[in-house]
Motif scaffolding. Sequence first.
Motif, short mmCIF file in Angstrom:
data_model
loop_
_atom_site.label_atom_id
_atom_site.label_comp_id
_atom_site.label_asym_id
_atom_site.label_seq_id
_atom_site.Cartn_x
_atom_site.Cartn_y
_atom_site.Cartn_z
N THR A 172 -4.98 -6.93 -1.97
CA THR A 172 -5.21 -5.55 -1.55
C THR A 172 -4.56 -4.53 -2.48
O THR A 172 -4.65 -3.33 -2.23
CB THR A 172 -4.64 -5.34 -0.12
OG1 THR A 172 -3.25 -5.70 -0.13
CG2 THR A 172 -5.36 -6.20 0.89
N LEU A 173 -3.88 -4.99 -3.52
CA LEU A 173 -3.22 -4.05 -4.43
C LEU A 173 -4.24 -3.36 -5.33
O LEU A 173 -5.20 -3.99 -5.79
CB LEU A 173 -2.18 -4.78 -5.29
CG LEU A 173 -0.84 -5.04 -4.60
CD1 LEU A 173 -0.23 -6.35 -5.08
CD2 LEU A 173 0.14 -3.90 -4.89
N LYS A 174 -4.00 -2.08 -5.61
CA LYS A 174 -4.90 -1.35 -6.51
C LYS A 174 -4.69 -1.82 -7.94
O LYS A 174 -5.64 -1.93 -8.70
CB LYS A 174 -4.60 0.15 -6.42
CG LYS A 174 -5.18 0.78 -5.15
CD LYS A 174 -4.95 2.29 -5.14
CE LYS A 174 -5.13 2.83 -3.72
NZ LYS A 174 -4.19 3.93 -3.42
N VAL A 175 -3.43 -2.05 -8.31
CA VAL A 175 -3.12 -2.50 -9.68
C VAL A 175 -2.34 -3.81 -9.60
O VAL A 175 -1.11 -3.83 -9.77
CB VAL A 175 -2.29 -1.42 -10.44
CG1 VAL A 175 -2.19 -1.80 -11.93
CG2 VAL A 175 -2.91 -0.04 -10.30
N ALA A 217 0.85 -1.20 0.00
CA ALA A 217 0.00 0.00 0.00
C ALA A 217 0.88 1.25 0.00
O ALA A 217 0.65 2.19 -0.77
CB ALA A 217 -0.93 -0.02 1.22
N GLU A 222 2.59 1.47 -3.48
CA GLU A 222 1.68 1.92 -4.55
C GLU A 222 1.40 3.42 -4.47
O GLU A 222 1.17 4.07 -5.49
CB GLU A 222 0.35 1.16 -4.47
CG GLU A 222 0.39 -0.17 -5.20
CD GLU A 222 -1.00 -0.71 -5.49
OE1 GLU A 222 -1.83 -0.72 -4.55
OE2 GLU A 222 -1.27 -1.11 -6.64
#
Lengths: 307, 307
Positions: A124-127, A97, A100
Motif C-alpha cells: 500500500t506504500l506510494k513509494v 500511510a 508517507e
Amino acid sequence: MTTRLAVIGCGLIGESWAALGLARGWDVSAWDPAEKSRASLPERIIRPLTHLNELHGWPISTAKLRVTQTLEEAVEGATLIQENAPEQVPLKQALYADIEATADARAIIASSTSALTWSSLSGTLKVPERFITAHPFNPPHLIPLVEIYGVDEGTLTRAEALYRELGRSPVRLKKEAVGHIANRLASALWREAVNIVAEGIADVADIDTAMRDGPGLRWSVTGAHMAYHLGGGPGGIRHYLAHLGPSQVKRWQSLGTPELTPELCERLIDGIERQAAGRTIPELENERDRLLIQLQKARQSGRNDHG
Amino acid sequence: MTTRLAVIGCGLIGESWAALGLARGWDVSAWDPAEKSRASLPERIIRPLTHLNELHGWPISTAKLRVTQTLEEAVEGATLIQENAPEQVPLKQALYADIEATADARAIIASSTSALTWSSLSGTLKVPERFITAHPFNPPHLIPLVEIYGVDEGTLTRAEALYRELGRSPVRLKKEAVGHIANRLASALWREAVNIVAEGIADVADIDTAMRDGPGLRWSVTGAHMAYHLGGGPGGIRHYLAHLGPSQVKRWQSLGTPELTPELCERLIDGIERQAAGRTIPELENERDRLLIQLQKARQSGRNDHG
C-alpha cells in the motif's frame, strides 16, 4: 546537519532504537499511540543508555529526545523512520500511510518486523522503494545484528550506513524470507532442543547448560558454516563435505519435528521453572544483559589484540 | 593419592585431555599406536597448557606427563581412562579389551566418541558398568562441556566429580542419542544455515555474521529454551507457548532439509573461502581460541559481578 531518527512505537524495541540514536548524538523524536508509553519513555530509556555507556563509553543524555503528541510531529524532518508496531499488517500499513503523508522525500521508512516480509507490508506504500524491513535482535541495543531487506540499492546503502553509525552490524538478505536469517536459525535450533525434551534424552536445564558451555560459547565466535570448516581438519569444509556430508544428511533425517502437545508444553514450562530457580524474568534479563555487555567488551578487546 | 589420567589416542582431543590433567596436577600417562603422535605430544601439549594458564592461571608443566610405549603401561593404575580413537566400533572395542585386561577394577573407562552410542560400543566389555561415553566439544580444553552417558549411577557420579576437577561442565544424558545433545543442536542449526544458502536468501559469510552478531552472541549466555522464556514477555514461556506456539510450529514446517548436491557443496566451499579471505585453518583456529579465552574470562568476571 544532525541526523534525525523517528521512533514509531515506543515499547522495548522502540526504546532501544531511541537510546541508540541519542547515544550517537542524533536528534530523536518518538511517538506511540499509548499515552502511558509516551510518558514513561524518558525514564525507561536510562537503562539502555546506561548499558551503551558501559559497553561503548557513549554519553548518557536525553537532551535530544523529543516525545511527540502526534505521529506527524515525530516524522517531520526525520532521516530514518523506524516503525516498531505490533505484528499486524493492516495496523502497520495504516501507519505507513500517515508516515508517507508527512515524511521527507528522502526519508527511509524501516520496519523492525520480526515475522512479516517486505512484500506483505509494502503493497500500500506510494513509494515502496524507500521502505525496508530492518529487523533487530532482542535486546536491540546490546545485540548488534540488524537484518535488512529492500528493493532499492540506494535506500539499502544509505540505511546500512545509518545503522553502522548506530554501531549496528547490518546484514542484507538477497531474498526476503519469513524469519529473515536469525529467527530461522533460532527456530531450527529450538525445534531440536524441544525434540530432545520430547524424546526424553535430556531435560530443559541440561540442554541449555550444554548449549551455553558448549556450542553456544563457540557460536558467538564461529558461525555455523565456519564451525564445520574448522571441524574438517586440514582439508576444511571441502574435506568435511566429501567425507562427512553423507553422515550429516543422515543425521538431519534423525532430527525430530515435535508436536507441541499440552503435555510437552507443561514439561517445557516445568523445565524452565526449574532452571529459573525462583529468578523473575527481569532478574534473568538483567543477568543476560550484564553478561552480554561483558562478552562484547571481551570480543572487542580480543579482536583488537590480533588486529 | 594423586589422580592418574590415562589418555589413549593422542590426537587433538587426547592432547587437550592430557593438558587438562597436567594443569590440574594429575599424573598423566598417554599412549598412541602411532610413534609420531607419541613423540610429538610433549611439544604439542604446550599450546593447550598455555591456553589453560591464560584462562585459569593453571601452571604450565609437563613434569607429570609420561608417554608410554604400550597401552598397558598407560592404563596401569589409572583412575580415569579416556579413549580418543577414530570412530570405528571394532577398533575401539579391541582397545577396550586390552584396557580391561590391565585396568584397576575401579577405573572408569570413558570414550570421547562424538558419533557412536554407549550401546554400540559396550557390547564386548566384561564390565560395561564402568564404561561411559564422555564427549567433549572441540577444542576440548577451551569448551567446558562434556556430555556423559552410562548405566551405573556410581560410575557416573565419580566420573562427573573427576570432570569437574578438570574444570569441565559435565551434562548427563537421561537416554543415549546419536550426536548426544550438542551435535544434534549443531546439526539442526547447520541444516537451516545450509538451507538458507540453498534457497538463495543469504550467502555463507552473511549467515555467519548474522549468527555471531545476533543469536550466537546470546547463545553463550542464554540457552535455546531460556531464550524463548525471555522472548515471551512478562508471561514467559507459558505465554509464549500459548500465544506463539502455533506460529512456531508453522515456522518449523517452513524450514528446509536441503540436499547436499555437488553444486550446493561448491557454493558452501566458495562461501567459506570468501569468509576466510586468505586466512589458513590454523590462523582461523588461533583467532577462535583467542576469542574463546577472552569470552570465558569475561563470562567468569560477569558471573562474579552479580554473585
